[in-house]
Design an enzyme around this catalytic site. Sequence first.
Site, PDB file in Angstrom:
ATOM      1  N   HIS A  36       2.740  -6.655  -2.293  1.00 13.62           N
ATOM      2  CA  HIS A  36       2.512  -7.538  -1.160  1.00 13.62           C
ATOM      3  C   HIS A  36       2.854  -6.723   0.086  1.00 13.62           C
ATOM      4  CE1 HIS A  36       2.888 -11.482  -3.659  1.00 13.62           C
ATOM      5  NE2 HIS A  36       1.637 -11.112  -3.529  1.00 13.62           N
ATOM      6  N   ASP A  84       4.371  -6.832   2.889  1.00 11.66           N
ATOM      7  CA  ASP A  84       5.684  -6.672   3.521  1.00 11.66           C
ATOM      8  C   ASP A  84       6.610  -5.757   2.733  1.00 11.66           C
ATOM      9  OD1 ASP A  84       5.705  -8.726   1.580  1.00 11.66           O
ATOM     10  OD2 ASP A  84       7.475  -9.671   2.443  1.00 11.66           O
TER      11      ASP A  84
END
EC number: 3.1.26.11
Length: 307
Positions: free
Chosen positions: A63, A65
């Site tokens: 993901h 982030d």
Amino acid sequence: MIEVIFLGTGGIKPTPERNVPSIAIKVEGELILFDVGEGTLRQMEIAGLSPMKIRRIFITHFHGDHYLGLPALIQTMNLWKRKEPLHIYGPENSIEFIKNLLNSGYFAPSFDVTVHELPGKARLQFEKYEVWAFEVSHGVPALGYVFKEKDRRGSFDLEKIKNLGLEPGPWMKELEEKKVINIGGRTIRLSEVTGPKKRGAKIVYTGDTEPCENVIQFSRRANLLIHEATYLNSEDRGESYHTTVEEACEIWKKSKAFNLALFHRGPRYSFKEYKEGATKLCPQAMIPRDFDRIMVKGAEYVIFKVR
């Protein structure tokens, strides 16, 4: 002494208070990164950490982030004429995802970047430490990691030396290097003249996960469990596959880890709001901010240093 530096303690997106996840572990001059969210390079600059000291990067999952800081980090290493290979570890599809990152833009690293895809469970041996990977529950292939400092030999035991009819002397240094030597026709082993081994530090980093039995099992008697706690309470839980403060606290207690640090705070909370709420739910937990540090020495003690 092992130093844990929190480069990003937020989750999902950066806020004016904090960046997205990245944690550095500093051991004897080497840096190991766990996750590299966007902006990690800037965070390292502020923390006074050189990208050139990084030998290994461990990604928990893909993901944005948790990995979008990789291109800036690698391009900067290249700009500074890095020659040493860089090793990146992650879950399935790591090779494809990182290859795509490195192929974007007008750029090709002049040093070797080797990507290692880890199965759901792996144990990697390095000179001074080990890293164990284990599966967590986040809806996509995702790993948690254990950083385990190798046990150190016990100190020389003068009583044991005396019982063998020996006196302390230069032979001790030779024995420390060779592990087995011959003195006066007799074989002496290092284990015969030293005390019990000193247990190395154990630090667990969960990455993103909902409550997960694997975290409990792999965190047994860890010095430090760094557990995500995106939400203060279940009412705030928007998407699934994350953990609340209360859930993380319960996992910590079940694992019998000695210390708990909560990270991956949701962007909806200010630090003040989150700390006040988390302290009520789990008073023993540390709530680090970006650039806070935790010092770990063997199995003996943990010191929390606020920036």
